[in-house]
Write an enzyme that holds these catalytic residues in place. Structure first.
Site, PDB file in Angstrom:
ATOM      1  N   ASP A 119       0.847  -1.204   0.142  1.00 26.45           N
ATOM      2  CA  ASP A 119      -0.121   0.028   0.105  1.00 26.45           C
ATOM      3  C   ASP A 119       0.701   1.328  -0.054  1.00 26.45           C
ATOM      4  OD1 ASP A 119      -2.520   0.350  -0.191  1.00 26.45           O
ATOM      5  OD2 ASP A 119      -2.972   0.890   2.065  1.00 26.45           O
TER       6      ASP A 119
ATOM      7  N   ASP B  14      -9.177  -2.552   2.501  1.00 25.10           N
ATOM      8  CA  ASP B  14      -8.949  -1.887   4.116  1.00 25.10           C
ATOM      9  C   ASP B  14      -9.920  -2.468   4.783  1.00 25.10           C
ATOM     10  OD1 ASP B  14      -6.867  -0.280   2.985  1.00 25.10           O
ATOM     11  OD2 ASP B  14      -8.409   1.305   2.313  1.00 25.10           O
TER      12      ASP B  14
END
Length: 487
Positions: free
Chosen positions: A333, A393
């Protein structure tokens, strides 16, 4: 050069009166716009999109006196147009652009005497203005400040925490049923046939992350083709996930148990109707996915179902695998958000480009929870009408929450790991929103969610003197599942 977003507020002289807002780009070094509509001055709009206003002879004398004028982009600089417009008495200059909106980059030091507001607007918006409001339109420019906090984040927070908590709980229920089946030899084989869980080992975790990286890079270079593949896969996967979620609820209802025989199998009629409903929901979303007024609701429902099913189905065998998975995806990420701008030619983040749709592609990846922004601003109107949270997420920390819940079941620890990890996820989400509000730019949520959940789980295991057992976990059958939706 500073390019900022503003709002063109247009009001038609029709009965009943109609108003509409349009996005504009302006240079704050040239133009200062009022922060509210109350302080803005309206001007009659003169549509001269048939000309580029590079010569004052293109306009009849007196036509632009005390008016706002819109002309086409091209042939001369913005400020050259502004000098001509101001000399003809115009009080506002709008420049219509067919390709789209881009920063206004002329050098004002050469044109110090220009005082009228200058803004860039889409040509398609001018056409829409005529169609919607008529030929006689009054316009003004203003730029409300960006809100410090948008209430849509609260909705995102509730959806995310609810999905993670419910997914973890559902995984624990499945684990409890497995343990009961293992204790009863008569139910063991039946349970094994029903079980659809997939388990990761450290090796498959690494393979999983590599596939995610490859998928993201392919999407960056071949977005306009692969986006339709992702949409198709999402439709199929979300329909199956919605079916599994609703079937689990329906299974607890002791009504409508009549069956029909098909292909040597007895199938409950209610499940046939349920399958049809789930397929229909997925197809409706696919057809109307670009309808911003309500399609986001259906996408969020399908997305929550997908995340729930993923968290319940994919099992982490131990805390070691959780640490490897969450740690690698955290690096993934951060790298694709913060590091890739130094590598790409246009200086943009690969993650942001793919999420937004490279090259201005109107099709967006259906891998996010979307909630319309509730606080009105120029940014809301221009390019970010929704608050977004990626499925990754939710799913990635959710897998750790699910492991904590299953460990609670295995050790009869009164849900202490599950509750603590869920609270840690909530704290990580709040921290993400705080940093987002302070920095005014998109954040990789895993940067805050992963440390919060991993550290909390470790502290609980250390405090209870169960770290060794928590680290090694239990052994499950090993399998693999693709990571299409974690980009």
């Amino acid at each position: 050069i500073r390019a900022e977003e503003g709002i063109l507020h247009a009001a038609g002289n029709v009965v009943p009166p109609k108003v509409k807002d349009y996005c504009v780009i302006y240079n704050s070094n040239w133009t200062t716009l009022p922060g509210s509509l109350d302080n803005a001055t309206f001007r009659i709009l003169e549509n001269l999109t048939s000309t580029v206003l590079c010569n004052s002879s293109e306009v009849a004398p007196g036509l632009l006196k005390d008016k706002a004028v819109v002309v086409m982009r091209g042939n001369c600089t913005f400020l050259e147009k502004a000098i001509i417009a101001e000399s003809l008495g115009a009080k506002m200059l709008l420049i219509a652009s067919k390709p789209g909106l881009s920063p206004l980059t002329d050098n004002k030091t050469e044109f110090k005497d220009v005082t009228l507001p200058i803004a860039l607007i889409r040509y398609s918006d001018i056409m829409d203005m005529q169609l919607t409001l008529g030929n006689e339109v009054n316009v003004t420019l203003y730029s409300p400040p960006l809100p410090e906090f948008d209430c849509s984040m609260v909705v995102i927070f509730v959806i995310a925490v609810f999905t993670v908590a419910l997914g973890g709980y559902w995984s624990g229920v499945s684990e409890l049923e497995n343990l009961k089946a293992m204790a009863n030899p008569g139910e063991r084989e039946t349970r094994r046939k029903k079980e659809e869980n997939v388990t990761f080992t450290p090796l498959t975790v690494i393979f999983f992350v590599v596939i995610c990286c490859v998928m993201l890079i392919l999407l960056y270079f071949f977005y306009k083709w692969l986006v339709y593949v992702i949409i198709s896969v999402f439709c199929l996967a979300s329909a199956m996930s919605l079916y599994n979620c609703l079937a689990a609820l329906i299974g607890e209802v002791p009504f409508g148990l009549c069956r029909v025989t098909c292909c040597s199998r007895n199938i409950e009629v209610r499940l046939i109707f349920l399958a049809g409903f789930c397929i229909a929901a997925s197809v409706v979303w696919a057809v109307f996915r670009n309808e911003d007024r309500w399609a986001w609701i259906l996408q969020d429902i399908l997305g929550v179902a997908f995340c729930l099913n993923f968290i319940k189905t994919l099992k982490m065998p131990n805390f070691k695998s959780c640490v490897i998975l969450l740690g690698l995806l955290l690096l993934y990420d951060v790298f694709f958000v913060f590091i890739t701008p130094f590598i790409t030619k246009n200086g943009a983040s690969i993650m942001v480009e793919v999420a937004a749709g490279p090259f201005g592609n109107s099709e967006k990846l259906p891998v996010v929870i979307r909630v319309p922004r509730l606080e009105y601003s120029a940014a809301t109107l221009c390019d970010m009408p929704f608050s977004l949270l990626g499925f990754g997420d939710i799913i990635v920390p959710g897998l750790l929450v699910a492991y904590c819940r299953r460990f609670d079941v295995q050790t009869s620890s009164s849900s202490v790991y599950y509750i603590s990890c869920t609270i840690a996820y909530s704290v990580g989400m709040v921290l993400t929103f705080v940093v987002l509000a302070l920095m005014k730019m998109g954040q990789p949520a895993l940067l805050y969610l992963v440390p919060c959940t991993l550290i909390t789980s470790s502290l609980i295991a250390w405090k209870r003197k169960e770290m060794k057992k928590f680290w090694k976990g239990s052994n499950y059958q090993v399998g693999w599942m693709p990571c299409t939706f974690l980009v």
